[in-house]
Motif scaffolding. Structure first.
Motif, PDB file in Angstrom:
ATOM      1  N   ALA A   1       9.078   8.414 -10.953  1.00  0.00           N
ATOM      2  CA  ALA A   1       9.896   9.581 -11.305  1.00  0.00           C
ATOM      3  C   ALA A   1      11.355   9.358 -10.915  1.00  0.00           C
ATOM      4  O   ALA A   1      12.282   9.695 -11.664  1.00  0.00           O
ATOM      5  CB  ALA A   1       9.340  10.828 -10.614  1.00  0.00           C
ATOM      6  N   PHE A   2      11.557   8.757  -9.736  1.00  0.00           N
ATOM      7  CA  PHE A   2      12.927   8.476  -9.288  1.00  0.00           C
ATOM      8  C   PHE A   2      13.608   7.478 -10.210  1.00  0.00           C
ATOM      9  O   PHE A   2      14.777   7.647 -10.591  1.00  0.00           O
ATOM     10  CB  PHE A   2      12.891   7.964  -7.842  1.00  0.00           C
ATOM     11  CG  PHE A   2      14.247   7.606  -7.310  1.00  0.00           C
ATOM     12  CD1 PHE A   2      15.169   8.598  -6.967  1.00  0.00           C
ATOM     13  CD2 PHE A   2      14.619   6.274  -7.171  1.00  0.00           C
ATOM     14  CE1 PHE A   2      16.420   8.258  -6.476  1.00  0.00           C
ATOM     15  CE2 PHE A   2      15.876   5.947  -6.696  1.00  0.00           C
ATOM     16  CZ  PHE A   2      16.779   6.934  -6.339  1.00  0.00           C
ATOM     17  N   GLN A   3      12.848   6.414 -10.585  1.00  0.00           N
ATOM     18  CA  GLN A   3      13.418   5.422 -11.507  1.00  0.00           C
ATOM     19  C   GLN A   3      13.752   6.060 -12.858  1.00  0.00           C
ATOM     20  O   GLN A   3      14.788   5.767 -13.459  1.00  0.00           O
ATOM     21  CB  GLN A   3      12.435   4.264 -11.694  1.00  0.00           C
ATOM     22  CG  GLN A   3      12.263   3.398 -10.457  1.00  0.00           C
ATOM     23  CD  GLN A   3      11.197   2.328 -10.648  1.00  0.00           C
ATOM     24  OE1 GLN A   3      10.444   2.380 -11.606  1.00  0.00           O
ATOM     25  NE2 GLN A   3      11.153   1.369  -9.724  1.00  0.00           N
ATOM     26  N   ALA A   4      12.834   6.934 -13.323  1.00  0.00           N
ATOM     27  CA  ALA A   4      13.096   7.590 -14.606  1.00  0.00           C
ATOM     28  C   ALA A   4      14.339   8.466 -14.506  1.00  0.00           C
ATOM     29  O   ALA A   4      15.156   8.531 -15.452  1.00  0.00           O
ATOM     30  CB  ALA A   4      11.876   8.440 -15.009  1.00  0.00           C
ATOM     31  N   TYR A   5      14.493   9.135 -13.391  1.00  0.00           N
ATOM     32  CA  TYR A   5      15.681   9.980 -13.212  1.00  0.00           C
ATOM     33  C   TYR A   5      16.953   9.121 -13.229  1.00  0.00           C
ATOM     34  O   TYR A   5      17.950   9.466 -13.874  1.00  0.00           O
ATOM     35  CB  TYR A   5      15.557  10.747 -11.894  1.00  0.00           C
ATOM     36  CG  TYR A   5      16.775  11.570 -11.559  1.00  0.00           C
ATOM     37  CD1 TYR A   5      17.016  12.779 -12.218  1.00  0.00           C
ATOM     38  CD2 TYR A   5      17.684  11.133 -10.591  1.00  0.00           C
ATOM     39  CE1 TYR A   5      18.135  13.531 -11.915  1.00  0.00           C
ATOM     40  CE2 TYR A   5      18.802  11.887 -10.289  1.00  0.00           C
ATOM     41  CZ  TYR A   5      19.028  13.087 -10.950  1.00  0.00           C
ATOM     42  OH  TYR A   5      20.140  13.811 -10.644  1.00  0.00           O
ATOM     43  N   ILE A   6      16.904   7.979 -12.534  1.00  0.00           N
ATOM     44  CA  ILE A   6      18.069   7.071 -12.508  1.00  0.00           C
ATOM     45  C   ILE A   6      18.368   6.555 -13.900  1.00  0.00           C
ATOM     46  O   ILE A   6      19.522   6.529 -14.355  1.00  0.00           O
ATOM     47  CB  ILE A   6      17.819   5.918 -11.523  1.00  0.00           C
ATOM     48  CG1 ILE A   6      17.665   6.464 -10.070  1.00  0.00           C
ATOM     49  CG2 ILE A   6      18.959   4.914 -11.579  1.00  0.00           C
ATOM     50  CD1 ILE A   6      18.880   7.222  -9.557  1.00  0.00           C
ATOM     51  N   LYS A   7      17.279   6.116 -14.618  1.00  0.00           N
ATOM     52  CA  LYS A   7      17.492   5.591 -15.981  1.00  0.00           C
ATOM     53  C   LYS A   7      18.057   6.672 -16.882  1.00  0.00           C
ATOM     54  O   LYS A   7      18.932   6.414 -17.727  1.00  0.00           O
ATOM     55  CB  LYS A   7      16.175   5.085 -16.542  1.00  0.00           C
ATOM     56  CG  LYS A   7      15.643   3.844 -15.857  1.00  0.00           C
ATOM     57  CD  LYS A   7      14.285   3.441 -16.434  1.00  0.00           C
ATOM     58  CE  LYS A   7      13.729   2.222 -15.699  1.00  0.00           C
ATOM     59  NZ  LYS A   7      12.368   1.874 -16.208  1.00  0.00           N
ATOM     60  N   ALA A   8      17.523   7.922 -16.718  1.00  0.00           N
ATOM     61  CA  ALA A   8      18.028   9.013 -17.555  1.00  0.00           C
ATOM     62  C   ALA A   8      19.508   9.274 -17.282  1.00  0.00           C
ATOM     63  O   ALA A   8      20.297   9.515 -18.213  1.00  0.00           O
ATOM     64  CB  ALA A   8      17.207  10.278 -17.298  1.00  0.00           C
ATOM     65  N   GLU A   9      19.884   9.235 -16.017  1.00  0.00           N
ATOM     66  CA  GLU A   9      21.292   9.440 -15.691  1.00  0.00           C
ATOM     67  C   GLU A   9      22.161   8.348 -16.302  1.00  0.00           C
ATOM     68  O   GLU A   9      23.257   8.613 -16.832  1.00  0.00           O
ATOM     69  CB  GLU A   9      21.466   9.470 -14.167  1.00  0.00           C
ATOM     70  CG  GLU A   9      20.930  10.721 -13.504  1.00  0.00           C
ATOM     71  CD  GLU A   9      21.687  11.953 -13.940  1.00  0.00           C
ATOM     72  OE1 GLU A   9      22.894  11.837 -14.271  1.00  0.00           O
ATOM     73  OE2 GLU A   9      21.065  13.030 -13.997  1.00  0.00           O
TER      74      GLU A   9
ATOM     75  N   ILE B   1       0.841  -1.210   0.000  1.00  0.00           N
ATOM     76  CA  ILE B   1       0.000   0.000   0.000  1.00  0.00           C
ATOM     77  C   ILE B   1       0.868   1.249   0.000  1.00  0.00           C
ATOM     78  O   ILE B   1       0.587   2.229  -0.712  1.00  0.00           O
ATOM     79  CB  ILE B   1      -0.937  -0.021   1.221  1.00  0.00           C
ATOM     80  CG1 ILE B   1      -1.975  -1.157   1.080  1.00  0.00           C
ATOM     81  CG2 ILE B   1      -1.648   1.322   1.387  1.00  0.00           C
ATOM     82  CD1 ILE B   1      -2.820  -1.369   2.320  1.00  0.00           C
ATOM     83  N   GLY B   2       1.923   1.212   0.781  1.00  0.00           N
ATOM     84  CA  GLY B   2       2.829   2.359   0.796  1.00  0.00           C
ATOM     85  C   GLY B   2       3.472   2.592  -0.561  1.00  0.00           C
ATOM     86  O   GLY B   2       3.634   3.734  -1.008  1.00  0.00           O
ATOM     87  N   LEU B   3       3.871   1.468  -1.221  1.00  0.00           N
ATOM     88  CA  LEU B   3       4.461   1.603  -2.552  1.00  0.00           C
ATOM     89  C   LEU B   3       3.447   2.144  -3.555  1.00  0.00           C
ATOM     90  O   LEU B   3       3.791   2.927  -4.443  1.00  0.00           O
ATOM     91  CB  LEU B   3       5.008   0.248  -3.010  1.00  0.00           C
ATOM     92  CG  LEU B   3       6.233  -0.260  -2.257  1.00  0.00           C
ATOM     93  CD1 LEU B   3       6.592  -1.669  -2.729  1.00  0.00           C
ATOM     94  CD2 LEU B   3       7.418   0.682  -2.448  1.00  0.00           C
ATOM     95  N   ASP B   4       2.194   1.684  -3.435  1.00  0.00           N
ATOM     96  CA  ASP B   4       1.153   2.197  -4.353  1.00  0.00           C
ATOM     97  C   ASP B   4       0.960   3.687  -4.164  1.00  0.00           C
ATOM     98  O   ASP B   4       0.772   4.439  -5.130  1.00  0.00           O
ATOM     99  CB  ASP B   4      -0.164   1.456  -4.119  1.00  0.00           C
ATOM    100  CG  ASP B   4      -0.089   0.003  -4.563  1.00  0.00           C
ATOM    101  OD1 ASP B   4       0.799  -0.306  -5.400  1.00  0.00           O
ATOM    102  OD2 ASP B   4      -0.909  -0.820  -4.100  1.00  0.00           O
ATOM    103  N   LEU B   5       0.992   4.118  -2.909  1.00  0.00           N
ATOM    104  CA  LEU B   5       0.810   5.549  -2.659  1.00  0.00           C
ATOM    105  C   LEU B   5       1.995   6.354  -3.172  1.00  0.00           C
ATOM    106  O   LEU B   5       1.842   7.492  -3.616  1.00  0.00           O
ATOM    107  CB  LEU B   5       0.618   5.798  -1.151  1.00  0.00           C
ATOM    108  CG  LEU B   5      -0.666   5.228  -0.532  1.00  0.00           C
ATOM    109  CD1 LEU B   5      -0.677   5.457   0.967  1.00  0.00           C
ATOM    110  CD2 LEU B   5      -1.897   5.887  -1.177  1.00  0.00           C
ATOM    111  N   ALA B   6       3.191   5.737  -3.070  1.00  0.00           N
ATOM    112  CA  ALA B   6       4.394   6.443  -3.517  1.00  0.00           C
ATOM    113  C   ALA B   6       4.791   6.082  -4.931  1.00  0.00           C
ATOM    114  O   ALA B   6       5.919   6.382  -5.355  1.00  0.00           O
ATOM    115  CB  ALA B   6       5.550   6.137  -2.556  1.00  0.00           C
ATOM    116  N   GLU B   7       3.897   5.431  -5.674  1.00  0.00           N
ATOM    117  CA  GLU B   7       4.241   4.967  -7.020  1.00  0.00           C
ATOM    118  C   GLU B   7       4.669   6.100  -7.941  1.00  0.00           C
ATOM    119  O   GLU B   7       5.687   5.980  -8.649  1.00  0.00           O
ATOM    120  CB  GLU B   7       3.063   4.212  -7.622  1.00  0.00           C
ATOM    121  CG  GLU B   7       3.360   3.658  -9.021  1.00  0.00           C
ATOM    122  CD  GLU B   7       2.183   2.880  -9.568  1.00  0.00           C
ATOM    123  OE1 GLU B   7       2.309   2.309 -10.659  1.00  0.00           O
ATOM    124  OE2 GLU B   7       1.120   2.836  -8.885  1.00  0.00           O
ATOM    125  N   PRO B   8       3.959   7.246  -8.014  1.00  0.00           N
ATOM    126  CA  PRO B   8       4.427   8.320  -8.916  1.00  0.00           C
ATOM    127  C   PRO B   8       5.821   8.801  -8.576  1.00  0.00           C
ATOM    128  O   PRO B   8       6.656   9.015  -9.477  1.00  0.00           O
ATOM    129  CB  PRO B   8       3.374   9.416  -8.714  1.00  0.00           C
ATOM    130  CG  PRO B   8       2.154   8.708  -8.212  1.00  0.00           C
ATOM    131  CD  PRO B   8       2.668   7.591  -7.373  1.00  0.00           C
TER     132      PRO B   8
END
Length: 1434
Positions: free
Chosen positions: A563-571, A552-559
């Motif tokens: 965004a964090f994963q996208a930032y890591i992938k972009a880096e 549930i916590g992950l679902d709430l923090a999913e966006p």
């Protein structure tokens, strides 16, 4: 005590609908044979003994089966006895006093049992063939006698046939009533009131609750019908869906709630009875057609209700066929014979009893065959059963009498035991019911106790609430005090026992911990393995719970995680990209070359593919390009057409359309030249007319100076009539006027001609008055003046010019209005003038023929009120109720309209009013359609003209919108007046009342919406139910209006009149008008001269008003001896009107300028006209102009420009441009164009030439023909005027000669007088004038008043020596000579003509001088002397 043995029980059988024979029951249970014998000494059985069980012996096997009695008709209908048990007079009287309406009506309509003739029940009466239960229309024998009842009086067959449907419908309602009572177990309203009782749905909801209690939540009951009652009906609809009721039998909510189709509801109940019966849930519905009696009024009311609603009665007899087509009637009848009428039984059973063995089937078949054989012997079987039962009863009684009297006590004891047993059984059943209902009773008791407790609690709470604040304060003080006291005591105790308490607490905690530990150890030892399993389950549960929380916590923090994963992938990607760029940096040049090669190859491939595609579809591409260019060109031309002031680049784009315009310009020049000739010819004719008018003045002055009319009239041999014999014209004739009066009269004649033929003046005046607003009294006065000026539209010429005035006024109104509603809302004077046009003979006859039938029909209904507001209807009904009853109504008049419409009577009246309004509106519109070919031309012309004006003002308007505008105009300008003012159109002889006028207004509202072409909106919300009718009829109205305005003949062709007809006609138009009206119109025009014209000399009205000056104060200033009510005859003078308003020379110059601009625009480009004209000429421009001349092969065309000629072909471009500038400046000097708008008028004129090129050619051709024709007529008129002038001159000369030669024989002269010696001297010297000579002294002339003054050189005593000689030797010429004694006075000889003398008199010059001012004569007395002496006028 025992009673007589009852007959064998029989089950009621539903009669077969397809047969008139009753069903015979063959399996009646036999009477038991083990009944003990009755001793002979048994006491008699009292008649009131209770019944005992049946113990009759069995019927012999060879006896026929006993048929069942006739089925019960109704719970309220009487059973018809057989012949052996006839109804007597007492029974009939009982029926008449019954509380049941049906029984009471039946008793009042019969005299004996023979009157009860019901098919299937009464003996000897047969059914209608094929329809069981239908009454055959037959006349009883007693109907023929004098004692016939009212049921059979009159035309019995017609009355029966007329009301048979209503009677059947009441019977079917009775069937439904019987069935509902049997299912509900409670009475329902009688037949006549059942329809109304069903509307609130309470009975249907109760029926639903009997068979499906789970569907009914709460039954809403209220004495007044409300919308919440629909919930009750919806419960019944859910029940119908549950039993799978076919759609054929279902009804809608409004059929019952609004009583739109109540027979469909009864039909649905019949179908429902069959479905429930087939499922074993309810008893069947009986067939009561022909078995119920109703009063005539009840049958008539039912029939009238069916007729008024227009409802076709459903086929009730075919209900079963829809469920069992193979044989519904027989199945329904046979099966119903085995079912009891107890509704509880059917609700508990699920299927019908059937035969389970072959023997039972055979028995049933044998019974059916036996019943079929005895159908025609029904009455005999009934009598046989009665005799059999009587025989058995008598036999049982005889056996009972044989019983021993000692056994009677045993029998009585047995009966007592039986009664006790029955009572105990009843008590047990009641106890069982109470036990079954014990939860409900206990619940009720709990509710009652709770209610009482709550009631007491509420009372206490109310008492406490009144002193709440005081109690709260008291409680808080008490609690605080007790708490403080307790706290202090507890604190003291604890302080005293504190060491012991601490030790005790430690021991207790240790003990508790030891106990808990020992318990846990024992539990663990006992449940070792189970505890491990339990712990693992607990751990698993806890792990899953933590995992779930984590998810549930992950679902709430999913966006955020994404965004964090996208930032890591972009880096990561940027890192790899930077590495790759560093790697490729060394090979950058090679890669660039390679990429260029790849891109080039790809581009070449794409270009080649596109080129191949275009080459393969070249024809299509060319066609597409052509279509695109055409579309763009059409759009540009469309915008050019609709733009009022196009720019120079736009005009240049389409200037090539005028390349072939040489002939057009030549024709324009020719027209302008013809117009100039036309103007010259008109001026020439005006001069001739003015000269003839002067001759009229001369003749009138001759008459005024008392020349005999006989002498004048004797010279009519040339067809000339110098004086009018019209007494009206004499009052305005020249004989009654002096010179100033004559000039004023001539100006008035010109003024009224201008106002009649030039409508723009009155149109401007109407618009001005509309803007400033004038009182209604002045508006009416102006309308009367306009109508009087147009001769009250009695002649076609006046109607022609009146329609032109309406058209011009409407044009101004349309230009200042945004829509047709806006124009009609601001009522102008020209709209009021249309009422006068509508009252003309043709228009009034048409409008009367259209609206008269509808208005007459409405006016005859003196009590009809077509009110469409439900609230007003509701209050009107309350007033009527209070007036009729004399008591205050129970209904509240102050309710909103939403509640008023729910009132049943209000709703009924509201619907009836809407239906009547729709009927009258449809009738009126049909009359308009039928009279389409009779529409007068004036109505069609005005509607079409104004519609065309709106089409020009709104270029993108649709055809339907134009037809709606035309329909609006047709209704508002014409039909509206006839509907609201029927008395003025002579539709009704008497004035209608306000109620009828309001009804006509309601109908006109619907008709107006039809012609407007739109449904009712929020402003007429109560008429919105008619929107469907309005929309449908509006389509027809557009067709009607389209036919009305199509193919309309031009107004000039219809009236065969043109504007120039008065100018070329030999007879002037005549106007009869009152003197006071002339002054009013003069005053209005003078007061508003600043609005009507700019005061320039080109304005014809301006010249006339300027010469007339202010309006005179009274009539006498204009006409002598006239009154305000005197009607004058004015011969209108066309000479004051300018037919050609434009200067032909200026127009020719204007055309040449446009011709020059045509080539200048083609050569050079600029943003506007000013830049184009001042732009310098270059060599390229000269070259382009030369090519343009060669291309167009421009011939040396010469166009007229005054006395000069202008050749285009020999000019250079610079010379052409200079010549164009000179012409523009000349036009500006003559105020034809203006520099303020950048000479945009020239550009607009070229745009108009481009737009109207083709139309202008046809118009120019017609205009040229008209101008030539007018010139021809003007030349004819000129010839006529010259002939008339010659006749005038010849007439005057001959008249003067005749008058003077008539005096050849002079009166004898007194001897030895001064005249005697004067004539002797003349004769002696042979100097006698031809027409005589007379000699007077100055003193005598002074005495006569002829001589006013004489030269001051003569004294009064010398006047006798001064003589004046008057002689005439030529016609109309007189010589005057003065002598002093016999010596002629120097310079005292002169000649005067009669024309000079008459002119002096006409100019109001009282005196004239002779001999260089030395002698002054009185004009009138001098003329009197001349006429007396030379014309022998006594």
């Amino acid at each position: 005590m025992l009673s007589s043995t009852p007959s064998a029980p029989s089950i009621p059988v539903r009669p077969n609908r397809t047969s008139n024979a009753p069903t015979v029951l063959s399996h009646a249970p036999p009477i038991p044979s083990n009944t003990p014998p009755i001793p002979s000494n048994a006491p008699p059985i009292p008649s009131n003994a209770p019944p005992a069980p049946s113990s009759a012996p069995p019927i012999p096997s060879h006896a026929p089966p006993i048929p069942s009695p006739a089925p019960s008709v109704s719970s309220t209908a009487p059973s018809v006895p057989s012949k052996s048990n006839a109804i007597g007079g007492t029974d009939i009287e009982t029926l008449r006093k019954s509380s049941n309406v049906i029984l009471r009506s039946l008793g009042q309509n019969i005299n004996s049992v023979e009157d009860l003739s019901i098919p299937g029940v009464s003996p000897g009466v047969e059914d209608l063939t094929g329809l069981h239960g239908r009454i055959r229309l037959q006349k009883h024998d007693q109907d023929k006698g004098p004692e016939a009842t009212k049921w059979s009086r009159g035309n019995w067959m017609d009355s029966s046939r007329k009301t048979i449907q209503g009677y059947e419908y009441l019977c079917h309602i009775g069937e439904a009533k019987e069935w509902l009572e049997s299912c509900l177990g409670e009475p329902v309203p009688d037949v006549t009131h059942l329809e109304q009782a069903l509307r609130d749905g309470v009975i249907l909801a109760k029926l639903t609750k009997v068979f499906a209690p789970h569907l009914v939540k709460k039954i809403f009951v209220s004495p007044k019908l409300q919308y919440r009652h629909t919930d009750n009906i919806n419960y019944f609809f859910q029940f119908l869906d549950q039993v799978d009721m076919p759609d054929l039998f279902t009804f809608v909510l409004t059929d019952l709630y609004d009583k739109k189709n109540v027979p469909k509801v009864i039909y649905c109940l019949h179908a429902l009875s069959y479905i429930l019966y087939s499922k074993g849930m309810a008893p069947p519905m009986g067939d009561l057609v022909g078995k119920l009696e109703f009063s005539e009024s009840e049958i008539d009311d039912a029939q009238k209700g069916l007729d008024k609603a227009g409802i076709t009665l459903p086929n009730f007899s075919a209900v079963n066929s829809h469920f069992d087509p193979s044989g519904p009637a027989s199945h329904f009848s046979s099966e119903s014979s085995t079912i009891s009428h107890s509704p509880s039984k059917y609700r508990s059973s699920t299927s019908l009893p059937t035969s389970n063995s072959v023997e039972d089937l055979r028995s049933e078949l044998r019974d059916n065959l036996i019943r079929s054989s005895f159908r025609n012997q029904y009455q005999a079987l009934v009598e046989f059963q009665a005799r059999s039962r009587g025989h058995l009863t008598r036999k049982n009684i005889s056996q009972l009498k044989a019983f021993d009297r000692e056994k009677i006590k045993n029998i009585i004891a047995l009966q007592s035991f039986c009664r006790g047993y029955c009572q105990r059984k009843l008590t047990d059943s009641l106890r069982i019911k109470l036990l079954l209902e014990e939860p409900s009773i206990m619940s009720l008791q709990r509710l009652a106790r709770g209610y009482l407790i709550k009631k007491r609690l509420r009372d206490v709470q109310g008492i406490l609430k009144s002193s709440e604040k005081s109690l709260i304060y008291l409680q808080s003080v008490s609690r605080a005090k007790s708490f403080r006291e307790k706290l202090v005591a507890d604190r003291k105790l604890l302080q005293a026992a504190e060491p012991g308490i601490i030790e005790l607490q430690a021991l207790c905690r240790a003990r508790l911990f030891k106990n808990r530990h020992s318990n846990i150890q024992s539990d663990v030892s006992v449940t070792g393995s189970d505890m491990s399993t339990f712990q693992s389950i607990c751990r698993g549960y806890l792990s899953r719970r933590r995992l779930n929380y984590t998810r549930i916590g992950l679902d709430l923090a999913e966006p955020r995680i994404i965004a964090f994963q996208a930032y890591i992938k972009a880096e990561i990607v940027r890192y790899h990209l930077s590495v790759l760029l560093d790697t490729l940096d060394d090979k950058c040049q090679n890669l660039s070359d390679f990429q260029a090669l790849c891109r080039g190859h790809l581009n070449r491939s794409r270009i080649q593919q596109r080129s191949d595609y275009y080459n393969n579809n070249l024809s299509k591409v060319i066609k597409l390009q052509s279509l695109v260019r055409t579309w763009l060109q059409n759009n540009s031309y469309r915008s050019f057409i609709h733009e009022k002031s196009p720019s120079l680049p736009v005009v240049k784009k389409f200037i090539h359309l005028l390349e072939d315009n040489n002939l057009d310009f030549a024709e324009e020049i020719q027209i302008e030249s013809s117009r100039k000739l036309l103007t010259d010819e008109m001026r020439n004719n005006e001069s001739l007319e003015q000269y003839i008018d002067k001759l009229d003045v001369k003749i009138a002055l001759l008459v005024k100076n008392k020349i005999s009319l006989d002498e004048v009239l004797s010279h009519r041999n040339k067809g000339f009539e110098p004086a009018s014999s019209d007494p009206v014209d004499d009052k305005t004739g020249i004989s009654a006027l002096d010179k100033s009066g004559r000039q004023r009269l001539d100006l008035y004649q010109g003024l009224f001609f201008i106002l009649q033929t030039q409508p723009e003046y009155f149109a401007k005046l109407f618009q001005h008055f509309q803007e400033i607003g004038i009182p209604e009294r002045e508006t009416k006065l102006l309308e009367q003046l306009v109508l009087e000026m147009f001769g009250h539209l009695q002649k076609s010429r006046e109607v022609f010019h009146f329609l032109r005035l309406i058209s011009r006024s409407a044009e101004i109104s349309v230009a200042r209005s945004s829509s047709v509603e806006d124009m009609l809302a601001h009522s102008s004077l020209w709209q009021g003038l249309l009422l006068a046009l509508n009252l003309c003979t043709n228009e009034r006859s048409y409008l009367r023929s259209v609206v008269a039938p509808t208005i007459e029909a409405i006016s005859k209904q003196h009590t009809m009120d077509l009110e469409s507001n439900p609230l007003i209807i509701y209050r009107t009904l309350i007033n009527q109720e209070e007036l009729s009853t004399g008591h205050r109504s129970s209904r509240n008049p102050n309710i909103p309209v939403e509640e008023a419409i729910n009132d049943e009577e209000t709703r009924r009246v509201f619907i009836c009013n809407l239906q009547d309004i729709r009927q009258y509106a449809a009738s009126l519109f049909q009359s308009i359609e039928d009279s389409l070919m009779k529409v007068p031309y004036s109505i069609r012309y005005i509607v079409k003209t104004i519609t065309d004006l709106f089409a020009e003002a709104n270029p993108g308007i649709s055809q339907d919108s134009l037809l709606s505008i035309a329909g609006t105009l047709y209704y508002h300008l014409f039909l509206h007046n006839a509907l609201y003012l029927p008395e003025q159109f002579e539709i009704l002889e008497e004035s209608i009342g306000p109620l009828q006028r309001k009804n006509i207004s309601e109908v006109s509202k619907v008709l107006s919406q039809i012609f407007y072409g739109r449904p009712f909106g929020a402003d007429n919300v109560y008429l919105q139910p008619l929107n469907e009718f309005v929309v449908k009829t509006a389509e027809r109205s557009r067709m009607v209006i389209g036919s009305l305005i199509q193919n309309l003949t031009p107004i000039e062709e219809h009236f065969e009149i043109s504007v120039s007809d008065d100018l070329i006609s030999n007879q002037r138009p005549v106007l009869f008008i009152k003197a006071q009206s002339v002054i009013h119109i003069h005053a209005i025009m003078f007061a508003n001269s600043g609005i009507l014209f700019d005061g320039t000399s080109r304005d014809s009205l301006s010249n006339v008003i300027t010469k007339l000056g202010p309006a005179p104060r009274n009539v006498e200033e204009i006409f002598n001896n006239a009154h305000s009510s005197t009607e004058f005859k004015l011969k209108l003078n066309p000479s004051y009107s300018r037919l050609v308003e434009r200067d032909p020379e200026v127009e020719a110059l204007y055309l040449e300028t446009k011709r020059c601009l045509l080539y200048i625009i083609k050569v050079q480009e600029a943003e506007d006209m000013m830049h184009l004209l001042v732009q310098p000429v270059s060599a390229e421009d000269e070259e382009l102009f030369s090519q343009l001349k060669k291309k167009t092969a421009m011939a040396p065309d010469t166009y007229y420009n005054g006395d000069t000629s202008f050749d285009f072909s020999n000019l250079t471009y610079r010379e052409l441009k200079m010549a164009c500038l000179e012409k523009i400046l000349e036009l500006e000097r003559r105020q034809r164009i203006s520099r303020q708008d950048g000479y945009q008028d020239l550009l607009n004129a070229l745009a108009v030439d481009i737009r109207t090129k083709n139309n202008r050619r046809s118009e120019r051709k017609k205009e040229l023909e008209t101008v030539n024709k007018t010139l021809m007529h003007l030349k004819r008129k000129e010839q006529y005027l010259k002939t008339q002038l010659k006749s005038y001159n010849d007439y005057i000369e001959q008249a003067m000669a005749t008058l003077q030669t008539k005096n050849a024989k002079r009166k004898p002269v007194v001897p030895f007088s001064k005249q005697y010696f004067h004539m002797r001297d003349l004769e002696k010297h042979d100097k006698m004038p031809k027409f005589g000579s007379y000699k007077y002294s100055a003193a005598k002339l002074f005495t006569k008043g002829v001589l006013a003054e004489l030269d001051s050189g003569f004294g009064d005593r010398q006047y006798d020596k001064v003589n004046f000689v008057f002689s005439s030797d030529r016609i109309g010429t007189f010589t005057i000579e003065a002598n002093y004694g016999s010596i002629p006075m120097p310079g005292a000889l002169t000649e005067v003509t009669l024309d000079q003398l008459l002119s002096q008199q006409y100019d109001n010059q009282r005196h004239f001088e002779l001999f260089d001012g030395r002698a002054k004569f009185n004009t009138n007395l001098f003329l009197h002397l001349v006429f007396k002496k030379f014309y022998n006028d006594a």
